[in-house]
Design an enzyme around this catalytic site. Structure first.
Site, PDB file in Angstrom:
ATOM      1  N   LYS A 188      -9.777  -1.144  10.064  1.00  0.00           N
ATOM      2  CA  LYS A 188      -9.172   0.138   9.704  1.00  0.00           C
ATOM      3  C   LYS A 188     -10.090   1.300  10.072  1.00  0.00           C
ATOM      4  CE  LYS A 188      -5.882   0.806   7.487  1.00  0.00           C
ATOM      5  NZ  LYS A 188      -4.485   1.184   7.824  1.00  0.00           N
ATOM      6  N   LYS A 241      -1.871   5.386  14.541  1.00  0.00           N
ATOM      7  CA  LYS A 241      -3.236   5.927  14.468  1.00  0.00           C
ATOM      8  C   LYS A 241      -4.030   5.699  15.740  1.00  0.00           C
ATOM      9  CE  LYS A 241      -4.219   5.355   9.484  1.00  0.00           C
ATOM     10  NZ  LYS A 241      -3.075   4.516   9.043  1.00  0.00           N
ATOM     11  N   LYS A 279      -1.874   6.712  -2.882  1.00  0.00           N
ATOM     12  CA  LYS A 279      -3.188   6.812  -2.246  1.00  0.00           C
ATOM     13  C   LYS A 279      -3.722   8.242  -2.298  1.00  0.00           C
ATOM     14  CE  LYS A 279      -3.442   6.463   2.273  1.00  0.00           C
ATOM     15  NZ  LYS A 279      -3.456   5.864   3.620  1.00  0.00           N
ATOM     16  N   ASP A 289      -1.267   0.515  14.213  1.00  0.00           N
ATOM     17  CA  ASP A 289      -1.558   1.048  12.898  1.00  0.00           C
ATOM     18  C   ASP A 289      -0.706   2.269  12.548  1.00  0.00           C
ATOM     19  OD1 ASP A 289      -2.758   1.118  10.429  1.00  0.00           O
ATOM     20  OD2 ASP A 289      -4.712   1.791  11.125  1.00  0.00           O
TER      21      ASP A 289
END
Length: 522
Positions: A354, A467, A395, A305
């Protein structure tokens, strides 16, 4: 590239030949044993020899999700830089750059000059690296739009730049990709018009392997890396006799088992072709059987990620608070975005993938301080993601950090972060493939080894960019951002015979050193 400075390390521990940079390096660590109330601390040293191949290969990168926002932005950015395309905005003429890339736009401290001033060089000059302008791109997508059309659909780049890029991108078309509706959101069905059809999963793997071989031959590259930048999948089941070992995983593919995900099929095909594979989404692509397969074939894998915005800031903020002796007790993270990633994540099972990758980012920092956090104590940590089509790729991320401070006081920090999602992710994709390629060229040997060997296939050196960083089995996960960056930098310093940065600067803190310096400057 034209400003590159020719430099070498002047040390008996480093040897430069036309083929290799070889360094003899003493690795110092500290071993700690806790026996009841006794803690035994022992400094240790180990001798390593690092050998880095100097020749930089011609690199091909195949992106899964080539026509998505990230894929089109990466390729558009490389073309703009390579061709020197400029474009006009309301602020004037803009020129291309690689801002946001640690390999292309950050520096590394070499040491200090006689005047006591720090000397820095570009990160990509520490050891030889591929330049993004020289990468050849290809890949797959479940939608058949050419990259010029896909770029316009993404609405990431300024129109004057898009207009000039269209001639370069209109003839780039993605290969048909793997589409298994159960693994991604139902709202993606209307995009799926470019899929591999009528084949079982064993045949799909062979199809993907053939795609990789043909891309390598057609583009005449020396090395290929495959990177997943497609939709987030739901987590797949992990079970004995399904995907717990390499053999069971391959047998499950032969049986066309439903729980083998598209991303796992791409990873298997890559490994069997000897091609490194990087997972840029949060799903559990790397089931135990896949890690086993990578170890068996000694092929580099990395994930999970892309870490570009909110999570990167969080790993800095929480590390700062805990290192300052402040106790975060509540971390609430809210996001909304309007690109196709947000649309896919609006489905519950995909969001859960996520949520897991975003939520684990503080674990090692919390575990580092038993004064603040007793056993089973952990901050409340909530992550929310909402799909708001109007904001597109821009975002919004809002975070609230509530902490306990002196004498049961409380401190609350609130942050708002507007992240241009794909413009932050695209440089990470370049860094991931460039660093993965470099790591493949570094070999090491200890005093007990007769031959040089590679790093472990699970490439935890890439953690800074991810991540939920993967590590080799039974090894610790590090999420603190500055530790992750220092890991990359210090390993590269070791490859050229330089000690790790320790920031003690005793030469500026002790009487005798300062006196000698002042005397020599008279």
């Amino acid at each position: 590239m034209e400003n590159r400075v020719d430099w070498k390390v002047n040390s008996p521990n480093v040897e430069y030949t036309d083929k290799y940079i070889t360094s003899n390096y003493v690795y110092e660590t500290t071993s700690v044993k806790v026996e009841g109330k006794q803690v035994k601390v022992e400094p240790k040293k180990a001798k390593y020899t690092f050998r880095t191949e100097r020749k930089v290969p011609k690199l091909g990168v195949m992106i899964v999700g080539l026509g998505g926002n990230n894929g089109t932005t990466v390729i558009a950015g490389v073309i703009a830089n390579r061709e020197g395309i400029t474009w006009r905005t309301k602020d004037g003429i803009q020129t291309p750059n690689y801002f946001g890339s640690i390999t292309q736009s950050s520096t590394v401290r070499l040491g200090e000059n006689p005047q006591g001033e720090d000397v820095y060089i570009p990160f990509n000059e520490v050891i030889p690296m591929v330049h993004p302008n020289d990468i050849v791109f290809g890949g797959w997508d479940i939608n058949d739009a050419d990259l010029a059309t896909a770029m316009q659909r993404a609405k990431v780049l300024n129109w004057d730049l898009q207009r000039q890029l269209i001639p370069y991108m209109k003839d780039i078309k993605p290969l048909p990709s793997v589409y298994i509706p159960d693994f991604i959101a139902a709202n993606q069905a209307d995009r799926a018009n470019n899929v591999i059809t009528g084949k079982n999963k064993k045949e799909i793997v062979e199809h993907l392997r053939k795609d990789i071989r043909e891309f390598k031959a057609k583009s005449k590259v020396d090395k290929v890396i495959v990177i997943w930048s497609a939709n987030t999948e739901r987590f797949c089941d992990v079970a004995i006799d399904l995907n717990d070992t390499a053999d069971n995983l391959l047998k499950a593919i032969d049986r066309n088992e439903e729980e083998i995900s598209p991303s796992t099929l791409f990873a298997v095909a890559s490994i069997l072709e000897g091609v490194p594979y990087i997972n840029g989404s949060p799903q559990n692509t790397f089931v135990p059987g896949l890690v086993d397969l990578a170890e068996r074939h000694r092929v580099t894998i990395g994930g999970d990620d892309f870490k570009s915005g909110q999570t990167k800031v969080k790993s800095v903020m929480v590390d700062f608070l805990i290192q300052a002796g402040i106790k975060p007790v509540s971390i609430v993270s809210y996001n909304h975005l309007g690109n196709n990633d947000g649309k896919n994540l609006s489905a519950e099972r995909q969001f859960r993938s996520k949520e897991i990758s975003k939520s684990n980012v503080v674990d090692d920092m919390v575990a580092s301080n038993k004064i603040l956090y007793k056993e089973n104590d952990h901050p409340d940590h909530t992550v929310v993601i909402k799909y708001v089509p109007y904001v597109g790729d821009s975002k919004r991320a809002m975070d609230e950090y509530t902490s306990r401070i002196f004498l049961d006081g409380h401190n609350t920090i609130v942050m708002h972060n507007t992240c241009e999602d794909s413009l932050l992710a695209a440089p990470l994709i370049l860094d991931l493939v460039i660093l993965a390629e470099v790591v493949d060229r570094i070999k090491y040997k200890t005093e007990d080894m007769k031959e040089f060997d590679s790093f472990h296939p699970v490439c935890s050196i890439l953690s800074y960019l991810l991540k939920a960083p993967m590590t080799p089995p039974n090894t610790p996960v590090v999420n603190a951002l500055f530790k992750q960056r220092a890991c990359i930098e210090n390993i590269f310093r070791a490859c050229i015979g330089l000690p790790p940065e320790n920031f003690m600067t005793l030469e500026h803190k002790t009487w005798d050193a300062i006196k000698r310096k002042n005397t020599s400057n008279r």
